[in-house]
Scaffold this motif. Structure first.
Motif, PDB file in Angstrom:
ATOM      1  N   SER A 187       0.805  -1.219   0.000  1.00  0.00           N
ATOM      2  CA  SER A 187       0.000   0.000   0.000  1.00  0.00           C
ATOM      3  C   SER A 187       0.840   1.272   0.000  1.00  0.00           C
ATOM      4  CB  SER A 187      -0.946   0.001   1.204  1.00  0.00           C
ATOM      5  OG  SER A 187      -0.221  -0.006   2.423  1.00  0.00           O
ATOM      6  N   ARG A 188       2.111   1.170   0.393  1.00  0.00           N
ATOM      7  CA  ARG A 188       2.983   2.346   0.412  1.00  0.00           C
ATOM      8  C   ARG A 188       4.115   2.239  -0.609  1.00  0.00           C
ATOM      9  NH1 ARG A 188       1.693   1.160   5.659  1.00  0.00           N
ATOM     10  NH2 ARG A 188       0.643   2.810   6.873  1.00  0.00           N
ATOM     11  N   GLY A 189       3.915   1.401  -1.610  1.00  0.00           N
ATOM     12  CA  GLY A 189       4.950   1.224  -2.616  1.00  0.00           C
ATOM     13  C   GLY A 189       5.528  -0.172  -2.570  1.00  0.00           C
ATOM     14  N   ARG A 190       6.757  -0.295  -3.046  1.00  0.00           N
ATOM     15  CA  ARG A 190       7.394  -1.610  -3.083  1.00  0.00           C
ATOM     16  C   ARG A 190       7.491  -2.170  -1.663  1.00  0.00           C
ATOM     17  NH1 ARG A 190      10.764  -5.033  -5.961  1.00  0.00           N
ATOM     18  NH2 ARG A 190      12.381  -6.050  -4.725  1.00  0.00           N
ATOM     19  N   PRO A 191       7.026  -3.404  -1.447  1.00  0.00           N
ATOM     20  CA  PRO A 191       7.069  -3.974  -0.103  1.00  0.00           C
ATOM     21  C   PRO A 191       8.469  -4.449   0.261  1.00  0.00           C
ATOM     22  CG  PRO A 191       6.217  -5.587  -1.628  1.00  0.00           C
ATOM     23  CD  PRO A 191       6.395  -4.310  -2.417  1.00  0.00           C
ATOM     24  N   LEU A 192       8.671  -4.717   1.534  1.00  0.00           N
ATOM     25  CA  LEU A 192       9.942  -5.305   1.959  1.00  0.00           C
ATOM     26  C   LEU A 192      10.134  -6.676   1.316  1.00  0.00           C
ATOM     27  CD1 LEU A 192       9.965  -4.424   5.773  1.00  0.00           C
ATOM     28  CD2 LEU A 192      11.224  -3.302   3.915  1.00  0.00           C
ATOM     29  N   LEU A 193       9.026  -7.369   1.049  1.00  0.00           N
ATOM     30  CA  LEU A 193       9.092  -8.687   0.417  1.00  0.00           C
ATOM     31  C   LEU A 193       8.003  -8.822  -0.643  1.00  0.00           C
ATOM     32  CD1 LEU A 193      10.105 -11.568   0.123  1.00  0.00           C
ATOM     33  CD2 LEU A 193       8.658 -12.204   2.072  1.00  0.00           C
ATOM     34  N   PRO A 194       8.345  -8.682  -1.929  1.00  0.00           N
ATOM     35  CA  PRO A 194       7.351  -8.903  -2.986  1.00  0.00           C
ATOM     36  C   PRO A 194       6.988 -10.388  -3.070  1.00  0.00           C
ATOM     37  CG  PRO A 194       9.244  -7.629  -3.781  1.00  0.00           C
ATOM     38  CD  PRO A 194       9.638  -8.214  -2.467  1.00  0.00           C
ATOM     39  N   GLN A 195       5.714 -10.661  -3.290  1.00  0.00           N
ATOM     40  CA  GLN A 195       5.264 -12.056  -3.441  1.00  0.00           C
ATOM     41  C   GLN A 195       4.112 -12.094  -4.408  1.00  0.00           C
ATOM     42  OE1 GLN A 195       2.060 -13.290  -1.486  1.00  0.00           O
ATOM     43  NE2 GLN A 195       2.132 -14.870  -3.070  1.00  0.00           N
ATOM     44  N   GLY A 196       4.241 -12.902  -5.450  1.00  0.00           N
ATOM     45  CA  GLY A 196       3.171 -13.061  -6.412  1.00  0.00           C
ATOM     46  C   GLY A 196       3.017 -14.508  -6.791  1.00  0.00           C
ATOM     47  N   GLY A 197       2.490 -14.747  -7.974  1.00  0.00           N
ATOM     48  CA  GLY A 197       2.279 -16.115  -8.426  1.00  0.00           C
ATOM     49  C   GLY A 197       1.072 -16.167  -9.340  1.00  0.00           C
ATOM     50  N   THR A 198       1.271 -16.624 -10.570  1.00  0.00           N
ATOM     51  CA  THR A 198       0.202 -16.626 -11.559  1.00  0.00           C
ATOM     52  C   THR A 198      -1.040 -17.356 -11.078  1.00  0.00           C
ATOM     53  OG1 THR A 198       1.834 -16.546 -13.346  1.00  0.00           O
ATOM     54  CG2 THR A 198      -0.382 -17.284 -13.927  1.00  0.00           C
TER      55      THR A 198
END
Length: 455
Positions: free
Chosen positions: A309-320
């Protein structure tokens, strides 16, 4: 697909695979490195290929039915073809199988889990248990600023390097009792991984405290399965749990409860069952209703490392395919059916089975013991139940006995995992418990069951 009416009266030995399974395996060997796509597939010497399943039983391609105590490595807590899951999945298939957008179903499943499990305040969905463990470890690193990880000797936590460091441990390489060695899981594993791994022995409170204190400045987290399957399916001793928790908390080391498998130990999971208060959880298997799933969750403060919510997180996590609607609705239907009464019934069946197996071994004066809890059990070729991985480790003779027992069960219509947790499912009842005990008694009556020699 009920058990044949004469099943409990028929004991036979035929270790050869059916012709259709043998044919399929020959075809598979032309396209897969060893004929399979999972190292965990059991073969004796050919895998048994599944054609379908119903309830507690599955049917192979040669027409034989088996009582399934594997349930895809404990995933299918409702057995095969669970109607509530099949119904919602069929409807969803016509509406879409995956989107680049969130769905209401993920909120519903996430809410159910957070409301049910203490300390589980926020959650993120991924695709597998391995992913869940990986992101839990990354979250611990992002939150603490430390990189090293402590694990329990012999425990399985998926295919992330830092938790694979004891999966190849043997008496030849596991090191001294008070300082277990990190062992490479595969050829070429970076030595830096071993340098960032601390190995603890399960139920060794003093040893764990000493190692945590000695490595406190670099440890981000301790990863623990409260009842580690491959390390013996042994219950944690209260003194070990309290020592681990108090020491980790005092040193700023997070505790990750890996319940991908052991979440089925109770309505609120295994940490709650054994008095552990983790900072993070990893979940999987039963929460997906038979579809691919994983989840990482825990305290709000720690889970904020994922916050975008405030930009790039400390740990990005995604997954299709993370939080895909099929896994979400299937998981929701499965978990809604797993109410308190369902868990109590499974636990009663499990208690009856473990008692029956123990009594059978005692009557036969056979060197076997039983571990486990709730709907999980494991048979050990040892007269005394083990307390940790080293005590549970099978000698070559014991390993042969276990292979023979698994074969004997399969030849008599039951799939019993070889050297791992076996499980019950909600379609099972008193008849299935009696069947399992009966086949075990028959095995104990054989030369192999008494002496651990070839049948």
């Amino acid at each position: 697909m009920p058990a044949p009416s004469n099943r409990l009266e028929t004991i036979f030995i035929d270790p050869h695979p059916g012709p259709r399974s043998a044919e399929l395996f020959e075809r598979a060997r032309r396209v897969f490195p060893d004929g399979t796509t999972r190292v965990t597939i059991e073969r004796d010497p050919t895998p048994c290929y599944a054609a379908g399943g119903e309830g507690a039983y599955f049917l192979d391609v040669d027409g034989a039915s088996y009582l399934d105590l594997n349930a895809n490595f404990t995933t299918l807590i409702h057995g095969h073809g669970f109607a509530p899951v099949a119904s919602v999945v069929e409807r969803q298939l016509h509406s879409g199988t995956c989107f680049a957008n969130p769905t209401e179903a993920e909120i519903a499943l996430g809410t159910l889990l957070c409301e049910r499990v203490p300390q589980l305040e926020r959650i993120r969905f991924v695709n597998t248990g391995t992913e869940a463990v990986m992101f839990a470890i990354k979250a611990a690193r992002a939150f603490t600023g430390r990189s090293a990880i402590a694990t329990i000797e012999g425990a399985y936590h998926g295919a992330y390097d830092w938790v694979e460091v004891t999966q190849a441990s043997t008496p030849d390489n596991w090191g001294p009792a008070d300082a277990p060695e990190p062992v490479p899981c595969y050829r070429g594993m970076p030595t830096s991984v071993l340098e960032e791994a601390v190995v603890l022995r399960f139920n060794d409170a003093d040893g764990a405290v000493g190692l945590l204190k000695a490595n406190a400045e670099r440890l981000a987290a301790v990863v623990i399965d409260p009842m580690p399957s491959r390390a013996g399916l042994v219950a944690p001793e209260p003194a070990f749990v309290s020592a681990l928790q108090e020491t980790a908390r005092a040193l700023g080391i997070l505790i990750i409860s890996d319940e991908v498998l052991s979440f089925r130990l109770g309505y609120r999971g295994s940490a709650s069952r054994y008095g552990l208060e983790p900072d993070l959880f990893t979940l999987g298997k039963i929460i997906g209703g038979g579809f691919p799933i994983g989840a990482v969750g825990g305290r709000t403060e720690i889970m904020s490392v994922f916050d975008t919510s405030r930009g790039r997180p400390l740990l990005p996590q995604g997954g299709t395919f993370s939080a895909n609607p099929i896994s979400m609705i299937a998981g929701l239907a499965a978990m809604e059916a797993l109410d308190q009464a369902a868990f109590e019934r499974l636990e009663a069946l499990g208690d009856k089975l473990r008692t029956g197996l123990e009594m059978a071994a005692r009557r036969a004066d056979a060197p076997f013991s039983i571990t486990g809890a709730a709907s999980l059990f494991r048979i050990h070729p040892k007269p005394t139940p083990p307390r940790d991985f080293r005590e549970a480790y099978c000698s070559p003779a014991e390993a042969r006995t276990m292979k023979m027992m698994s074969r004997f069960f399969r030849c008599n219509g039951i799939i019993l995992p070889d050297g791992a947790a076996a499980c019950l499912s909600t379609p099972m009842g008193e008849a299935e418990i009696a069947e399992i005990v009966h086949v075990f008694e028959a095995f104990l009556a054989t030369r192999g069951g008494r002496e651990g020699e070839a049948l």
